[in-house]
Design a protein around this motif. Structure first.
Motif, mmCIF file in Angstrom:
data_model
loop_
_atom_site.group_PDB
_atom_site.id
_atom_site.type_symbol
_atom_site.label_atom_id
_atom_site.label_comp_id
_atom_site.label_asym_id
_atom_site.label_seq_id
_atom_site.Cartn_x
_atom_site.Cartn_y
_atom_site.Cartn_z
ATOM 1 N N GLY A 36 16.441 47.516 78.717
ATOM 2 C CA GLY A 36 16.602 46.219 78.069
ATOM 3 C C GLY A 36 15.485 45.900 77.092
ATOM 4 O O GLY A 36 14.401 46.472 77.135
ATOM 5 N N PHE A 37 15.777 44.979 76.194
ATOM 6 C CA PHE A 37 14.809 44.485 75.223
ATOM 7 C C PHE A 37 14.285 43.144 75.704
ATOM 8 O O PHE A 37 14.906 42.474 76.519
ATOM 9 C CB PHE A 37 15.474 44.268 73.853
ATOM 10 N N SER A 38 13.174 42.727 75.167
ATOM 11 C CA SER A 38 12.701 41.377 75.469
ATOM 12 C C SER A 38 13.371 40.407 74.500
ATOM 13 O O SER A 38 13.654 40.750 73.353
ATOM 14 C CB SER A 38 11.181 41.294 75.344
ATOM 15 N N ALA A 39 13.620 39.213 74.975
ATOM 16 C CA ALA A 39 14.275 38.208 74.137
ATOM 17 C C ALA A 39 13.305 37.728 73.062
ATOM 18 O O ALA A 39 12.106 37.601 73.314
ATOM 19 C CB ALA A 39 14.726 37.032 74.990
ATOM 20 N N PRO A 40 13.801 37.459 71.861
ATOM 21 C CA PRO A 40 12.909 36.934 70.826
ATOM 22 C C PRO A 40 12.409 35.547 71.210
ATOM 23 O O PRO A 40 13.085 34.792 71.904
ATOM 24 C CB PRO A 40 13.788 36.877 69.575
ATOM 25 N N GLU A 41 11.219 35.226 70.769
ATOM 26 C CA GLU A 41 10.625 33.936 71.118
ATOM 27 C C GLU A 41 11.309 32.821 70.339
ATOM 28 O O GLU A 41 11.526 32.931 69.133
ATOM 29 C CB GLU A 41 9.134 33.954 70.792
ATOM 30 N N ASP A 42 11.651 31.768 71.043
ATOM 31 C CA ASP A 42 12.311 30.616 70.439
ATOM 32 C C ASP A 42 11.242 29.612 70.027
ATOM 33 O O ASP A 42 10.543 29.065 70.884
ATOM 34 C CB ASP A 42 13.279 29.992 71.439
ATOM 35 N N PRO A 43 11.082 29.328 68.726
ATOM 36 C CA PRO A 43 10.020 28.408 68.310
ATOM 37 C C PRO A 43 10.226 26.987 68.829
ATOM 38 O O PRO A 43 9.261 26.275 69.102
ATOM 39 C CB PRO A 43 10.062 28.459 66.787
ATOM 40 N N PHE A 44 11.482 26.568 69.007
ATOM 41 C CA PHE A 44 11.728 25.220 69.518
ATOM 42 C C PHE A 44 11.260 25.090 70.958
ATOM 43 O O PHE A 44 10.624 24.109 71.326
ATOM 44 C CB PHE A 44 13.209 24.861 69.415
ATOM 45 N N LEU A 45 11.588 26.086 71.803
ATOM 46 C CA LEU A 45 11.156 26.029 73.197
ATOM 47 C C LEU A 45 9.636 26.066 73.313
ATOM 48 O O LEU A 45 9.054 25.393 74.160
ATOM 49 C CB LEU A 45 11.771 27.172 73.992
ATOM 50 N N LYS A 46 8.993 26.841 72.454
ATOM 51 C CA LYS A 46 7.532 26.898 72.470
ATOM 52 C C LYS A 46 6.949 25.534 72.102
ATOM 53 O O LYS A 46 6.027 25.045 72.757
ATOM 54 C CB LYS A 46 7.048 27.968 71.494
ATOM 55 N N HIS A 47 7.505 24.901 71.073
ATOM 56 C CA HIS A 47 7.040 23.575 70.657
ATOM 57 C C HIS A 47 7.290 22.549 71.763
ATOM 58 O O HIS A 47 6.459 21.684 72.022
ATOM 59 C CB HIS A 47 7.754 23.159 69.373
ATOM 60 N N ARG A 48 8.436 22.653 72.430
ATOM 61 C CA ARG A 48 8.771 21.713 73.496
ATOM 62 C C ARG A 48 7.835 21.860 74.695
ATOM 63 O O ARG A 48 7.433 20.872 75.302
ATOM 64 C CB ARG A 48 10.216 21.945 73.929
ATOM 65 N N GLN A 49 7.476 23.092 75.046
ATOM 66 C CA GLN A 49 6.552 23.309 76.155
ATOM 67 C C GLN A 49 5.181 22.725 75.846
ATOM 68 O O GLN A 49 4.536 22.138 76.715
ATOM 69 C CB GLN A 49 6.432 24.800 76.462
ATOM 70 N N VAL A 50 4.740 22.854 74.604
ATOM 71 C CA VAL A 50 3.453 22.275 74.214
ATOM 72 C C VAL A 50 3.529 20.757 74.286
ATOM 73 O O VAL A 50 2.615 20.094 74.789
ATOM 74 C CB VAL A 50 3.059 22.746 72.792
ATOM 75 N N ALA A 51 4.644 20.181 73.813
ATOM 76 C CA ALA A 51 4.799 18.726 73.827
ATOM 77 C C ALA A 51 4.874 18.192 75.257
ATOM 78 O O ALA A 51 4.302 17.146 75.567
ATOM 79 C CB ALA A 51 6.048 18.323 73.051
ATOM 80 N N GLU A 52 5.570 18.895 76.145
ATOM 81 C CA GLU A 52 5.665 18.445 77.533
ATOM 82 C C GLU A 52 4.329 18.547 78.249
ATOM 83 O O GLU A 52 4.034 17.762 79.143
ATOM 84 C CB GLU A 52 6.724 19.254 78.283
ATOM 85 N N GLY A 53 3.514 19.508 77.863
ATOM 86 C CA GLY A 53 2.208 19.667 78.490
ATOM 87 C C GLY A 53 1.243 18.551 78.142
ATOM 88 O O GLY A 53 0.320 18.252 78.896
#
Length: 104
Positions: A36-53
């Motif tokens: 299997g391959f690794s999934a590409p990074e989703d910029p929205f999810l990354k931004h959301r995790q930073v905002a939730e933190g």
């Protein structure tokens, strides 16, 4: 197959991996399944995790008494009037609606 692209309803999806059961099943059928391959990074999810933190509750020690809130708003009802204009379709009509939203 892992790594291939499939199209559903005009959208193209890339298969990046499969579970162990599917991998074993295909291997028993003689189909070679690549790793299997690794999934590409989703910029929205990354931004959301930073905002939730960075979000902290103002008063985490206060509990909301939901029973008291339910009893206080037991008889309160919001009423909205709406119109569905379906006159452009065949046999369409303008329909009036009354929407009741109970706060309790």
């Amino acid at each position: 197959d892992v790594g291939s692209e499939v199209s559903f309803y005009g959208r193209i999806y890339k298969l990046i991996d499969c579970d162990a059961f599917t991998r074993n099943f295909l291997t028993k059928l003689g189909v070679r399944v690549p790793p299997g391959f690794s999934a590409p990074e989703d910029p929205f999810l990354k931004h959301r995790q930073v905002a939730e933190g960075t979000q902290n509750p103002l008063r985490p020690y206060e509990r909301i008494d939901t029973l008291k809130q339910f009893i206080n708003h037991d008889t309160h009802v919001l009423r909205f009037w709406g119109v569905w204009d379906d006159s452009e379709s065949l046999y369409g009509d303008v329909r009036n609606f009354c929407v009741h939203y109970f706060l309790s």
